[in-house]
Design an enzyme around this catalytic site. Structure first.
Site, short mmCIF file in Angstrom:
data_model
loop_
_atom_site.label_atom_id
_atom_site.label_comp_id
_atom_site.label_asym_id
_atom_site.label_seq_id
_atom_site.Cartn_x
_atom_site.Cartn_y
_atom_site.Cartn_z
N LYS A 77 0.86 -1.19 0.00
CA LYS A 77 0.00 0.00 0.00
C LYS A 77 0.89 1.24 0.00
O LYS A 77 1.91 1.27 0.69
CB LYS A 77 -0.91 -0.02 1.22
CG LYS A 77 -1.94 1.10 1.27
CD LYS A 77 -2.86 0.92 2.46
CE LYS A 77 -3.86 2.05 2.59
NZ LYS A 77 -4.78 1.87 3.73
N SER A 152 -9.38 3.18 2.67
CA SER A 152 -8.28 3.74 1.90
C SER A 152 -7.40 2.69 1.21
O SER A 152 -6.51 3.03 0.43
CB SER A 152 -7.39 4.58 2.83
OG SER A 152 -6.76 3.78 3.81
N SER A 176 -10.43 0.96 6.73
CA SER A 176 -9.74 1.09 5.45
C SER A 176 -9.38 -0.22 4.75
O SER A 176 -8.98 -0.21 3.60
CB SER A 176 -8.48 1.94 5.61
OG SER A 176 -8.81 3.29 5.76
#
Length: 474
Positions: A77, A152, A176
């Protein structure tokens, strides 16, 4: 004919162990998928083909096959640092930042034998629950490109759902991992606070942010979680005296067996109810009903939980979220490059009195205790994963921070309180909308109760049969 990306991560792991495919061959296959599909999906912030192939060769030659993620591709990520790879954090401010050292989570996936293909897309500093930014291409939902992938960890979810990765790590400070997993028809796991040594939550403000997996199946999620917890095998090496209670794993066995009968509570209220107009959409309610019926048929006890209003939650959580944004390392003129939501959160956070922050932290500690007491008589608690169907790209207000925050709460009111209470949770796809977009549910466990969650989720997965699939267009 079955292609490599049609196999689950666990099947690919077994193929690698048998020598049916090599790490380099698997890496080449997924890199080709990324090159073909990502221009439409927008799942990747950076792709590193040369480094990935070099890593695959290194894994083959120098990493023992006993490493739990040996040869399996994934992506970091873009909130996590990998030496020599740009780290943009979803922001125009950091377009040229290249770290010279990797952070702990990246080191953990390397130690587990994985092969990183690049960086998955994230919204600015991971703050929103959608992955659309001024300076980046929107990350789209592979089931319907007009919809967002959530956030996210939206890039990770979109990559896995479209078959550009077999699974991917993400981070979860308010939902997220679970929000994009539910949006894209995946299994997403938010571990207990303290469970993953390299992403424990113990060093984050209010203990919110932890690392965990996104995958197509419950077993794949357990496989990746085991690799994140103990890259060199169990027992896991923790840097803190405090860590999650319960069975230390590995969790793959529980996910494969899917055994046991449990007592479940069903919760449809949220701690945001007193501050925002929260409504569960018919599609979200239908998914919950599918899960309830399936679990009842499997012999689990099911009990509707009475609402437990928490009128102080909204103010306390907003204070913490704004305080977290205040630490973003951007000052002066570069602030103009931040997105409006980020600027709003940052300004509010930097204006907070110390007393208000201290009071919010104390209130949330009490809230954590009340949630754990409320859930104590259940092995797990079932909720909708999302209150709405996945939102269209461009749905969130780009200019009004207050309205934007409210939209996010209304979309996903059932996730952030799990972070505050430090509990484990898993999302599982169980149904779909009339347009074929998956809808899921969330199971919340006791502290350290991941094994129970994997057992229940595996049974639910077998019963409703929503896993493994990619959208037909891919």
């Amino acid at each position: 004919m079955t292609s490599l990306h049609d196999h689950t991560a666990l099947e690919l792991h077994q193929m690698l162990q048998r020598g049916d495919v090599s790490p380099a061959e698997l890496t080449e296959h997924y890199l080709a998928r990324i090159e073909r599909l990502d221009p439409e999906v927008g799942a990747f912030a950076t792709v590193t083909p040369e480094a990935a192939l070099e890593r695959a060769r290194h894994v083959t030659a120098d990493v023992p096959k006993t490493a739990p993620l040996w040869g399996l591709p994934l992506a970091d990520k873009d909130l996590h640092l990998r030496a020599g790879v740009p780290a943009r954090f979803g922001s125009r401010v950091f377009t040229d930042f290249v770290p010279d050292a990797s952070d702990e989570l990246v080191q953990a996936v390397d130690a587990a034998g994985a092969v990183s293909l690049g960086k998955s897309q994230t919204p600015e500093f991971g703050l929103p629950s959608y992955t659309e930014g001024v300076g980046t291409t929107p990350t789209r939902n592979p089931w319907d490109l007009a919809l967002g992938a959530g956030g996210s960890s939206g890039g990770a979810a979109a990559a896995v759902a479209s078959g550009m990765l077999p699974f991917a790590p993400g981070s979860d400070g308010g939902g997220s991992i679970r929000i994009p997993a539910a949006s894209c028809g995946l299994v997403g796991v938010k571990p207990s606070r303290g469970r993953v040594p390299a992403g424990s939550g113990l060093t984050s403000l209010a203990g919110l942010g932890v690392a965990g997996p996104l995958a197509r199946t419950v077993a794949d999620a357990a496989l990746l979680l085991d690799g994140l917890i103990a890259p060199s095998g169990y027992p896991a090496a923790h840097r803190f005296a405090l860590r999650a209670a319960g069975d230390d794993g590995p969790f793959l066995g529980a996910a494969i067996r899917g055994e046991g009968r449990f007592q479940l509570g069903v919760m449809t209220d949220s701690p945001w109810d007193d501050a925002y107009d929260i409504a569960i959409a018919p599609e979200a309610r239908a998914a919950l009903d599918v899960a309830i019926e399936a679990l009842e048929r499997l012999g689990h006890g099911m009990e509707a939980m009475a609402p437990a209003p928490e009128p102080g939650y909204s103010e306390a959580f907003r204070t913490i979220w704004q305080a977290g944004a205040a630490t973003i390392p951007v000052d002066g003129e570069p602030e103009a490059l931040l997105e409006p939501l980020t600027r709003w959160l940052l300004a509010r956070g930097r204006a907070l009195p110390a007393r208000q922050l201290a009071e919010a932290l104390a209130w949330l500690t009490g809230f954590e205790e009340r949630v754990i007491r409320r859930f104590a008589s259940y092995d797990a608690v079932l909720t909708p994963a999302l209150a709405m169907t996945p939102r269209p790209v461009g749905w969130y207000d780009p200019d009004d921070g207050e309205r934007n925050f409210a939209q996010q709460v209304q979309f996903t009111p059932f996730t952030s309180f799990v972070n505050v209470s430090g509990l484990p949770a898993i999302t599982v796809p169980v149904s779909e909308t009339s347009g074929g977009v998956p809808m899921g549910v969330q199971l919340i466990g006791r502290p350290g109760g991941e094994a129970t969650l994997f057992s229940i989720a595996a049974q639910l997965e077998r019963r409703v049969g929503r896993s493994r699939r990619h959208p037909d267009i891919w």
